[in-house]
Design a protein around this motif. Structure first.
Motif, mmCIF file in Angstrom:
data_model
loop_
_atom_site.group_PDB
_atom_site.id
_atom_site.type_symbol
_atom_site.label_atom_id
_atom_site.label_comp_id
_atom_site.label_asym_id
_atom_site.label_seq_id
_atom_site.Cartn_x
_atom_site.Cartn_y
_atom_site.Cartn_z
ATOM 1 N N PHE A 119 0.822 -1.200 0.000
ATOM 2 C CA PHE A 119 0.000 0.000 0.000
ATOM 3 C C PHE A 119 0.860 1.256 0.000
ATOM 4 N N SER A 120 2.090 1.146 0.503
ATOM 5 C CA SER A 120 2.933 2.328 0.511
ATOM 6 C C SER A 120 4.086 2.224 -0.480
ATOM 7 N N SER A 121 4.289 1.060 -1.102
ATOM 8 C CA SER A 121 5.438 0.952 -1.999
ATOM 9 C C SER A 121 5.090 1.354 -3.429
ATOM 10 N N LEU A 122 3.797 1.599 -3.702
ATOM 11 C CA LEU A 122 3.424 2.112 -5.024
ATOM 12 C C LEU A 122 2.993 3.564 -4.875
ATOM 13 N N ASN A 123 3.295 4.371 -5.869
ATOM 14 C CA ASN A 123 2.927 5.780 -5.827
ATOM 15 C C ASN A 123 1.448 5.936 -6.188
ATOM 16 N N PRO A 124 0.653 6.509 -5.261
ATOM 17 C CA PRO A 124 -0.800 6.537 -5.493
ATOM 18 C C PRO A 124 -1.236 7.363 -6.703
ATOM 19 N N VAL A 125 -0.399 8.278 -7.173
ATOM 20 C CA VAL A 125 -0.844 9.122 -8.288
ATOM 21 C C VAL A 125 -0.408 8.587 -9.649
ATOM 22 N N HIS A 126 0.340 7.478 -9.662
ATOM 23 C CA HIS A 126 0.799 6.956 -10.940
ATOM 24 C C HIS A 126 0.096 5.652 -11.306
ATOM 25 N N SER A 127 -0.109 5.461 -12.587
ATOM 26 C CA SER A 127 -0.770 4.251 -13.070
ATOM 27 C C SER A 127 0.192 3.072 -13.003
ATOM 28 N N VAL A 128 -0.380 1.883 -13.159
ATOM 29 C CA VAL A 128 0.433 0.671 -13.212
ATOM 30 C C VAL A 128 1.434 0.773 -14.363
ATOM 31 N N LYS A 169 -4.795 1.095 -14.606
ATOM 32 C CA LYS A 169 -5.314 1.250 -13.245
ATOM 33 C C LYS A 169 -4.359 2.011 -12.341
ATOM 34 N N LEU A 170 -4.941 2.635 -11.324
ATOM 35 C CA LEU A 170 -4.171 3.297 -10.274
ATOM 36 C C LEU A 170 -4.111 2.365 -9.064
ATOM 37 N N PRO A 171 -3.086 2.529 -8.217
ATOM 38 C CA PRO A 171 -2.944 1.600 -7.087
ATOM 39 C C PRO A 171 -4.217 1.440 -6.253
ATOM 40 N N HIS A 172 -4.980 2.517 -6.044
ATOM 41 C CA HIS A 172 -6.156 2.373 -5.170
ATOM 42 C C HIS A 172 -7.247 1.512 -5.789
ATOM 43 N N GLU A 173 -7.134 1.245 -7.076
ATOM 44 C CA GLU A 173 -8.125 0.381 -7.718
ATOM 45 C C GLU A 173 -7.744 -1.096 -7.614
ATOM 46 N N LEU A 174 -6.618 -1.382 -6.981
ATOM 47 C CA LEU A 174 -6.139 -2.762 -6.904
ATOM 48 C C LEU A 174 -6.272 -3.287 -5.482
ATOM 49 N N SER A 175 -6.459 -4.602 -5.366
ATOM 50 C CA SER A 175 -6.444 -5.223 -4.049
ATOM 51 C C SER A 175 -4.991 -5.369 -3.587
ATOM 52 N N GLY A 176 -4.823 -5.726 -2.317
ATOM 53 C CA GLY A 176 -3.470 -5.869 -1.767
ATOM 54 C C GLY A 176 -2.635 -6.860 -2.543
ATOM 55 N N GLY A 177 -3.253 -8.006 -2.898
ATOM 56 C CA GLY A 177 -2.515 -9.023 -3.636
ATOM 57 C C GLY A 177 -2.122 -8.535 -5.021
ATOM 58 N N GLN A 178 -3.033 -7.793 -5.658
ATOM 59 C CA GLN A 178 -2.723 -7.262 -6.991
ATOM 60 C C GLN A 178 -1.605 -6.228 -6.915
ATOM 61 N N ARG A 179 -1.627 -5.406 -5.863
ATOM 62 C CA ARG A 179 -0.544 -4.421 -5.721
ATOM 63 C C ARG A 179 0.799 -5.100 -5.555
ATOM 64 N N PRO A 200 7.152 -10.412 1.958
ATOM 65 C CA PRO A 200 6.283 -10.011 0.843
ATOM 66 C C PRO A 200 4.807 -10.351 1.032
ATOM 67 N N VAL A 201 4.477 -11.270 1.954
ATOM 68 C CA VAL A 201 3.067 -11.650 2.069
ATOM 69 C C VAL A 201 2.465 -11.350 3.432
ATOM 70 N N SER A 202 3.252 -10.817 4.372
ATOM 71 C CA SER A 202 2.708 -10.742 5.728
ATOM 72 C C SER A 202 1.615 -9.690 5.868
ATOM 73 N N MET A 203 1.506 -8.746 4.937
ATOM 74 C CA MET A 203 0.419 -7.784 5.047
ATOM 75 C C MET A 203 -0.782 -8.156 4.178
ATOM 76 N N LEU A 204 -0.704 -9.301 3.540
ATOM 77 C CA LEU A 204 -1.793 -9.696 2.642
ATOM 78 C C LEU A 204 -2.762 -10.637 3.353
ATOM 79 N N ASP A 205 -3.974 -10.702 2.835
ATOM 80 C CA ASP A 205 -4.951 -11.619 3.387
ATOM 81 C C ASP A 205 -4.473 -13.051 3.241
ATOM 82 N N VAL A 206 -4.800 -13.881 4.225
ATOM 83 C CA VAL A 206 -4.267 -15.233 4.234
ATOM 84 C C VAL A 206 -4.612 -16.015 2.975
#
Lengths: 344, 385
Positions: A119-128, A169-179, A200-206
Motif C-alpha cells: 500500500f505504501s510501496s506504489l505511488n498513489p498518483v501513478h498508473s500501473v 489502473k491506479l494503485p487504489h483500484e487494486l487489491s493488496g494481492g494485486q498491488r 512479501p506476504v505478511s500484510m496480505l490476506d491469508v
C-alpha cells in the motif's frame, strides 16, 4: 532481441550457475545510538548491533529464507544486500565481484527488492503502466513503441490479466494481492538476477498469500535467486530451499529447509517451531521462556540466546559459540553441538 | 458479580463458571440477526449481514475472517462501540448477566447509554489489536488502570483500587513494579498484557479480543495465548476471539465461526472444523497455511481476491472464487443451516442442500490427509489474481 518484459535475462545460461549470484561475507551493521538512549549506556559510542557477522549466499534458481522475529536483523540483511544501507564491515559479492566495485545502476539492475507493504510501496498518483515503464526505460530494457508490449508482458508474467486493462489502473483500484504483484512486476522490469523479498506476504490476506508465494516460486524456477525474509517458519519450510535463522542480529542456524524445520539443531529454532501455530498437533505445546528478546545495544555476552535458553551451560554466557556442522549443509551456532566437526 | 465496590477477590467468578462451566451450554452472549451498514440509503455498505452467533459460558469462540469480512465491525456493533457512519440496521444482542437465571437477558441494542456504560467493561470488556494505540502514551500504566477502577468502583478507597491494579498486573505476568511505567517503556508483549489486565480488571463475564496478538512475535503470541487460556480456566470468563489467523484458532478456540463478506459461512467445534470443513471457503483457508510437518505439497490458497463490500456479487458472495460454484450459487443466497455432524455444525452453502456434497466437503477429508498435510485449496491451481 530478447523479450524485454519476461524478466529473467538468460539467467540459467549465464556464468557459473552453481556459484552464488549474491554472497554476503561477515556482514556487520551497527547503527549509532543518539540522544537519551545513548547516554544511558556507559562507554563510548553506543551502537545497535543490528547485524553481526552475517554470511549467506543466494544461488540462481534457489530460495533462501531468512527467518527471525522482529529485531532479529533479518530486514537489515535484506537492506544491506539491496545496498540501501552500507555495511559497517564485511563484504557483498555480486557474481563474484565486490559489490562496491559494481556501478550502482548495474547493481540495481541485477538486484531488486520488494517490500512488505504494497500500500505504501506504489505511488498513489501513478498508473500501473507508469510504475512498470519507468524501470524498463531506465535500465534500457525497452523503449519507444516496445514499452507498451513489455509492460503487458510483465503483467502477464505476474498473472494480472487482462493485462491491457491493468495498465491503466491506479494503485487504489487494486487489491493488496494485486498491488504486490505489480511491485513484483516492477522488480522484474529491471531484469534482475536476484530478488530480495522482505516479508512479501505478511500484510496480505491469508487466502491470497500462497498465490504470491507460488508466483515467486515460478520466478525461482525460471532461474532467479530469491531471498525470502519472513517471520513465518512454516511458509519458509514450504517455499524455501534453505533456511537461515537469525536471532538478535546473528545467524544461529542454517541449512536445507526441511532439515532446519524438521530437525532443528538450535534451541532458538526449536522454540520458534514450538511457538508457531500448528493445527496438526493434538494439543498446544506449553512453552516456558524467560524474558524477551535481548537489548541490541548491550547484547548478552557469549551466546545471545543464553538468558532465554532452557539448555544454557556455563560456557554459553562466556564464549560466543562457533558454527558447528550438524548435518549435510546444516550448521548451528550452539555449544550443545561441540564435539561435532567444526565448520570452516 | 464482583464489580461492586470492594468486590470479590480475583477468583470471584471462578467458582460459578470455572472448570465446569465450559461444557455447560448456557449462553452468555447472543447475537441474533445482526446487520450493520456503513452509511445510509441505497449507497450503504453492508458490512455485517444477518449474523447469528452465540457465546456460551466459559467458552472461547473464535471468529475467523479476512480483512473486510466484517469481523471487527461485528465486535464493535455488539458492544455498541460502533461509530458513525456505522449503523446497526437490524438484529439484537442479548447479554445474560446471571448464570443462575438464564432467562434474564439484556438487549444491548436497545439499552440506553447509562445501562451500556454500566455493563461495558464491568461485564463485557474488550482487548484491542494495537496496544500502542489503545493505551494513552502520556499516562502511566497505573493511572490508566486506576481510571477504569475509579469509574466503576467510585466508593472504593484508593488503596483498594491500587491493590486490585497490582493484583491484575501480576496475574498477567507483569511485575507490579512496572505500574509506574509509561506505555513506551514496555515491550509490545507487555503492552498487550497490560491491555488484557485492564480488560479483566473488573472481573467481566465476556471478553472480546480483536486480533490481540497479531502485531506480536510468535513466541510472545504463544505466551499470551497460554495466559489467556490459563486465566479463562481460572476465572471462568468467556472469550470472543477475533483473528484472521485460522491456524491459531484451531488450537485455541472451542468453537470457530468463519465469516466472509459480512456473513457467517460456517460454524463448528474447532477440531471438527479442522478435520472436516463443510464450506469451500473454510477448505480453502485450511489450504492456505503450509504445514510444519509431513511432505511438502503444493498449496494453492484461494484464487481471486477478497470481495469488495461495496460491490458484492449476487447469490453467494464466495461464488466467483469457489471451485465448486453451481448456477444456483450465482443467483440465490445460501442461509446458515444445520449440517451433518450434530446440531453444532452449521454451514451456508448450496452444496449441502440435499444433494451429496463432494467428498472433501463431507467429512471425509481425514482419509486424504492422514499424514497431517493439508489438501490443496479446492483443486484449482492456476489463475490467481
Amino acid at each position: 532481441m530478447t523479450q524485454p518484459g519476461i524478466g529473467i535475462p538468460e539467467a540459467a545460461g549465464g556464468a557459473a550457475t552453481d556459484g552464488a549470484v549474491l554472497q554476503a561475507r561477515d556482514l556487520v551493521k551497527h547503527f549509532r545510538v543518539h540522544g537519551r538512549a545513548a547516554r544511558a549506556v556507559r562507554g563510548t559510542r553506543p551502537v545497535v548491533h543490528a547485524a553481526d557477522d552475517v554470511s549467506l549466499q543466494l544461488l540462481a534458481g534457489r530460495v533462501t529464507a531468512v527467518v527471525g522475529e522482529s529485531g532479529s536483523g533479518k530486514s537489515t540483511v535484506a537492506r544491506l544486500l539491496a545496498r540501501l544501507i552500507t555495511p559497517t564491515s564485511g563484504e557483498i559479492l555480486l557474481e563474484g565481484r565486490p559489490a562496491r566495485r559494481v556501478p550502482a545502476r548495474e547493481y540495481r539492475r541485477k538486484v531488486q527488492i520488494i517490500f512488505q507493504d504494497p500500500f505504501s510501496s506504489l505511488n498513489p498518483v501513478h498508473s500501473v503502466r507508469y510504475h512498470l515503464a519507468r524501470p524498463l526505460k531506465i535500465h534500457g530494457r525497452a523503449g519507444g513503441r516496445d514499452v507498451g508490449a513489455a509492460v503487458e508482458s510483465l503483467l502477464r508474467r505476474v498473472n494480472l490479466e487482462p493485462a491491457a486493462e491493468f495498465t491503466r489502473k491506479l494503485p487504489h483500484e487494486l487489491s493488496g494481492g494485486q498491488r504486490q504483484r505489480v511491485a513484483i512486476a516492477r522488480a522484474l522490469a529491471a531484469g534482475p538476477r536476484v530478488l530480495l523479498a522482505d516479508e512479501p506476504v505478511s500484510m496480505l490476506d491469508v487466502s491470497i498469500r500462497l498465490g504470491i508465494l507460488n508466483l515467486l516460486g515460478e520466478l525461482r524456477d525460471d532461474g532467479l535467486a530469491i531471498l525470502y525474509v519472513t517471520h513465518d517458519i512454516a511458509s519458509a519450510r514450504y517455499f524455501a530451499n534453505t533456511i537461515t535463522v537469525m536471532y538478535a542480529g546473528q545467524v544461529v542456524e542454517s541449512g536445507p529447509s526441511r532439515a532446519v524445520a524438521d530437525q532443528p539443531a538450535h534451541p532458538y529454532t526449536q522454540l520458534l517451531l514450538l511457538a508457531a501455530p500448528d493445527p496438526d498437533r493434538p494439543a498446544p505445546e506449553r512453552i516456558t521462556v524467560t524474558g524477551g528478546a535481548p537489548s541490541l545495544v548491550t547484547p548478552p555476552a557469549g551466546c545471545r540466546f543464553h538468558p532465554r535458553c532452557p539448555h544454557a551451560m556455563d560456557v554459553c554466557s562466556v564464549r560466543q559459540p562457533p558454527v558447528f556442522t550438524v548435518g549435510d549443509g546444516h550448521t548451528a551456532a550452539c555449544w550443545l553441538h561441540e564435539g561435532k566437526q567444526a565448520a570452516t | 458479580m464482583s464489580a461492586a465496590p470492594g468486590g470479590a477477590p480475583v477468583t470471584g467468578g471462578a467458582g460459578a463458571a470455572g472448570s465446569g462451566g465450559r461444557k455447560s451450554a448456557a449462553p452468555v452472549f447472543e447475537i441474533t440477526g445482526l446487520s450493520v451498514d456503513y452509511g445510509e440509503g441505497p449507497g450503504a455498505t453492508h458490512a455485517v449481514a444477518d449474523v447469528d452467533l452465540t457465546l456460551h459460558r466459559g467458552e472461547v469462540l473464535g471468529l475467523a475472517g479476512e480483512s473486510g469480512s466484517g469481523k471487527s465491525t461485528l465486535a464493535y456493533a455488539a458492544t455498541r462501540l460502533l461509530r458513525p457512519p456505522g449503523v446497526i440496521t437490524g438484529g439484537d444482542v442479548f447479554y445474560c448477566p446471571d448464570p443462575d437465571s438464564p432467562g434474564r437477558r439484556i438487549n444491548l441494542v436497545e439499552a440506553g447509554p447509562e445501562e451500556i456504560q454500566e455493563l461495558r467493561w464491568s461485564q463485557i470488556s474488550i482487548v484491542f489489536q494495537s496496544a500502542m494505540h489503545a493505551l494513552n502514551p502520556v499516562l502511566t500504566v497505573e493511572a490508566q488502570l486506576m481510571d477504569a477502577l475509579a469509574a466503576h468502583w467510585p466508593d472504593a478507597p484508593a488503596a483498594r483500587r491500587r491493590d486490585r491494579a497490582a493484583e491484575m498486573l501480576s496475574l498477567v505476568g507483569i511485575n507490579p513494579d512496572r505500574m509506574r511505567s509509561y506505555p513506551h517503556e514496555l515491550s509490545g508483549g507487555m503492552r498487550q498484557r497490560v491491555m488484557i489486565a485492564m480488560a479483566l480488571l473488573l472481573d467481566p463475564q465476556v471478553v472480546i479480543m480483536d486480533e490481540p496478538t497479531t502485531a506480536l512475535d510468535v513466541v510472545t503470541q504463544r505466551e499470551i495465548l497460554q495466559q489467556i487460556t490459563g486465566l479463562r480456566d481460572r476465572l471462568g470468563f468467556s472469550v470472543l476471539f477475533i483473528t484472521h489467523d485460522f491456524s491459531l484458532l484451531v488450537e485455541l478456540a472451542d468453537t470457530i465461526a468463519v465469516m466472509y463478506a459480512g456473513r457467517l459461512v460456517e460454524t463448528a467445534p474447532a477440531r471438527e472444523l479442522f478435520r472436516s470443513p463443510h464450506h469451500p471457503y473454510t477448505l480453502g483457508l485450511l489450504g492456505s497455511f503450509p504445514s510444519l510437518h509431513g511432505e511438502i505439497r503444493p498449496l494453492a490458497g484461494i484464487p481471486g481476491s477478497p470481495p469488495d463490500l461495496r460491490n458484492l456479487p449476487p447469490g453467494c458472495a464466495f461464488h466467483p472464487r469457489c471451485p465448486y460454484a453451481m448456477p444456483r450459487c450465482r443467483s440465490d443466497l445460501p442461509r446458515l443451516t444445520l449440517a451433518g455432524g450434530g446440531r453444532q455444525r452449521q454451514v451456508a452453502c448450496w452444496l449441502h442442500d440435499g444433494a451429496e456434497p463432494p467428498p472433501e466437503l463431507a467429512g471425509r477429508r481425514e482419509a486424504t490427509t492422514a499424514a497431517g498435510a493439508r489438501p490443496a485449496g479446492g483443486g484449482r491451481q492456476g489463475g490467481q489474481r
